[in-house]
Design an enzyme around this catalytic site. Sequence first.
Site, short mmCIF file in Angstrom:
data_model
loop_
_atom_site.label_atom_id
_atom_site.label_comp_id
_atom_site.label_asym_id
_atom_site.label_seq_id
_atom_site.Cartn_x
_atom_site.Cartn_y
_atom_site.Cartn_z
N SER A 180 0.83 -1.20 0.00
CA SER A 180 0.00 0.00 0.00
C SER A 180 0.87 1.27 0.00
O SER A 180 1.74 1.41 -0.85
CB SER A 180 -0.97 -0.04 1.19
OG SER A 180 -2.02 0.86 1.00
N ASP A 220 -5.64 -3.39 -2.35
CA ASP A 220 -4.64 -3.02 -1.36
C ASP A 220 -3.83 -4.21 -0.81
O ASP A 220 -4.41 -5.19 -0.32
CB ASP A 220 -5.36 -2.32 -0.20
CG ASP A 220 -4.43 -1.51 0.68
OD1 ASP A 220 -3.47 -2.09 1.22
OD2 ASP A 220 -4.65 -0.30 0.81
#
Length: 266
Positions: free
Chosen positions: A42, A156
């Site tokens: 991320s 993510d």
Amino acid sequence: MKKQKTIGLALGSGAFRGFAHIGVIRSLEKHNIPIDYLSGASIGAWVAAYYAIFKNIDKLEHELTAKPMDNLPMLFDLSWTGGFIGGYKFMSYLEQNLSHHNFSSLQLPLQIVATDLITGKPYVFKSGDVAEAVRASTSVPLVFKPVSFKNKLLVDGGLSNPVPVNLVKEMGADIVIGVNLYHKNEFIQKKFTMPNVVLRSTRIVLHNLGKVAIKNADVIIEPDTSKYIKESSLSKYFTKEIAEEMIKIGEKATDKVIPQIKALLK
């Protein structure tokens, strides 16, 4: 002649908390601690990719904090399928920010983790376009539209491996430093509205996943940015003072473990 031990740095997910990663790298540079391998999930993927390309953390800080409101237009890319933000403007920004690099052209070895929404398993980028890997790894569900890639639907990286210490270990690092941004002090608030319940539940899951992911790191860094949890979402990303303070928090947290790192290097 004794071989120099190598260091792998795993930068974790954490959204706005990611400014602390800049401080972590600044501290390592300040104390002449080399970085030989990088991994990220991320926001950690973005910082890791930038450093693997340029090895210039001051440049990244300047780009993100000098005029933070200038970065706001990259979010005005509304989508009605898969997420509120289509991500096309963000992808264009990343391509420019990361200078259209491939994994093969980096100054430091790098691996980036995303999560396959179809199987629930992590997907690790080791080759190809770096911006595409970062775009996939930063695709917060519901916020960003997932990335279609090789029959996968990627979101993510923090959902499957929030602090990818295993990646730098597998890459060959002798000493693994993991940076976990989900700090225990975020769980002080005791009164909740319904949206707070949802946000707290998500943070609990990520906090516990982070603890599992980081357990095999030789050195653990956990910057405490919890005092900014109550700030409005936009102010966390687009206020210069808040960003600079979180960078300092990351630097101070790393300063504290420098003796431990140097002992391991001996």
